[in-house]
Enzyme design. Sequence first.
Site, short mmCIF file in Angstrom:
data_model
loop_
_atom_site.label_atom_id
_atom_site.label_comp_id
_atom_site.label_asym_id
_atom_site.label_seq_id
_atom_site.Cartn_x
_atom_site.Cartn_y
_atom_site.Cartn_z
N PRO A 11 0.86 -1.19 0.00
CA PRO A 11 0.00 0.00 0.00
C PRO A 11 0.89 1.24 0.00
O PRO A 11 1.78 1.37 0.84
CB PRO A 11 -0.80 -0.12 1.31
CG PRO A 11 0.04 -1.01 2.19
CD PRO A 11 0.79 -1.93 1.29
N MET A 13 0.71 5.51 -0.35
CA MET A 13 -0.13 6.71 -0.42
C MET A 13 0.11 7.46 -1.72
O MET A 13 1.25 7.64 -2.16
CB MET A 13 0.16 7.63 0.77
CG MET A 13 -0.26 7.05 2.11
SD MET A 13 -2.04 6.72 2.23
CE MET A 13 -2.70 8.38 2.18
N CYS A 94 3.51 2.89 9.14
CA CYS A 94 3.73 4.18 8.49
C CYS A 94 4.42 5.15 9.45
O CYS A 94 3.95 5.34 10.57
CB CYS A 94 2.41 4.77 8.00
SG CYS A 94 2.61 6.34 7.14
N HIS A 165 7.90 -4.96 7.53
CA HIS A 165 8.88 -4.12 6.84
C HIS A 165 10.18 -4.24 7.64
O HIS A 165 10.23 -3.86 8.81
CB HIS A 165 8.41 -2.67 6.80
CG HIS A 165 9.28 -1.76 5.99
ND1 HIS A 165 8.78 -0.69 5.29
CD2 HIS A 165 10.62 -1.76 5.76
CE1 HIS A 165 9.77 -0.08 4.66
NE2 HIS A 165 10.90 -0.71 4.94
N GLY A 206 10.45 -4.42 2.10
CA GLY A 206 11.54 -3.48 2.26
C GLY A 206 12.74 -3.79 1.40
O GLY A 206 13.37 -4.83 1.57
N GLY A 207 13.04 -2.91 0.45
CA GLY A 207 14.24 -3.04 -0.35
C GLY A 207 14.24 -4.15 -1.38
O GLY A 207 15.30 -4.49 -1.92
N GLY A 228 7.17 -2.79 -3.04
CA GLY A 228 6.55 -1.49 -3.15
C GLY A 228 6.97 -0.72 -4.37
O GLY A 228 6.45 -0.88 -5.46
N ARG A 229 7.97 0.15 -4.20
CA ARG A 229 8.33 1.09 -5.27
C ARG A 229 8.76 0.42 -6.56
O ARG A 229 8.46 0.91 -7.65
CB ARG A 229 9.44 2.03 -4.75
CG ARG A 229 8.92 3.09 -3.78
CD ARG A 229 10.05 3.80 -3.07
NE ARG A 229 10.68 2.94 -2.07
CZ ARG A 229 11.82 3.22 -1.45
NH1 ARG A 229 12.47 4.34 -1.76
NH2 ARG A 229 12.32 2.42 -0.54
#
Length: 331
Positions: A11, A13, A94, A165, A206-207, A228-229
Amino acid sequence: MVDTARLSVAPMMDWTDRHCRYFHRLLSRNALLYTEMVTAPALVRGGARQLLAHDPAEHPVALQLGGSDPAELAEAARLGGQAGYREINLNVGCPSDRVKSGCFGAVLMKQPSLVAECLAAMAAATDAEITVKCRIGVDDQVPAEVLPRFLGAIRDAGVSRAIIHARMAWLDGLSPKQNRDVPPLEYDLVLAMKRAFPDMHLSINGGITSLAQARDLLDAGMDGVMIGRAAYHAPADILAGADVAIWGDSRPPADPVQVARAMIPYVDAHVAGGGRAHSVTRHMLGLFAGRAGARGWRRHLSQAAVRPGATGAVIAQALDFIAAPHSSAAE
């Protein structure tokens, strides 16, 4: 039954809105998707039911909630279940100033008993599965001491699935952006938690930047991996190959060009309903990352989709850069 949580998209934002999730679903049939964090006060006190809107085609998709009041979270979970979400995730990770001041997000790592109370109330209010996304600790906590106590507390509250995370959250001294990169990754600790809690379904976050890295972590013992990214910025690299690499799907992976074409009627429908093309196409900029023509694709979508009256035609136009044999602007 397919364990969709073996690979999930975090997720994020302003990123994982309903348009992004619809697009991501075209790339992977199995990956578990998450909403942006929706705060319980916004739903319960603010009446912002539109934040629960999603297309049935997005499933499997989970709703992430933020909050710290058990009764309010219970009502928000009930609303989420009624809206069709089969998983409701509590954000305990978060690190932003906003969530810290509101006493939710990562700061709740300091109050495992309150988290357990919130989770129990949520579970009592809905048939949807209740899960948690957390950090390994915050500020001056010792992760090796804090994390097992935290996982024990949420397990005792009836939660059997968590996403960890693998970084501390330093709420004093680091910005939210820095908290995504500066605290060191501690994969070994998260792997140790899987050995200590074999009865829980634990995902690591994470990463993680590739499917190969995700496979290595699954092979090392994790039940799931959350990306994520990397999944957002290079969605074809992560999601188009995921069904084969993670689940052994025998069907061919999604073709990014065909996915782009499939988004044209979606954009047109959104525009016909009063929306803007850019609201959808902004999530598609990285679709051809690393491929010839990627720069032209990004540039055309970025410039053309924001113009008044823009429709799904901007996608067809941008695809000309990908199909052009003379293009070599890969990035």
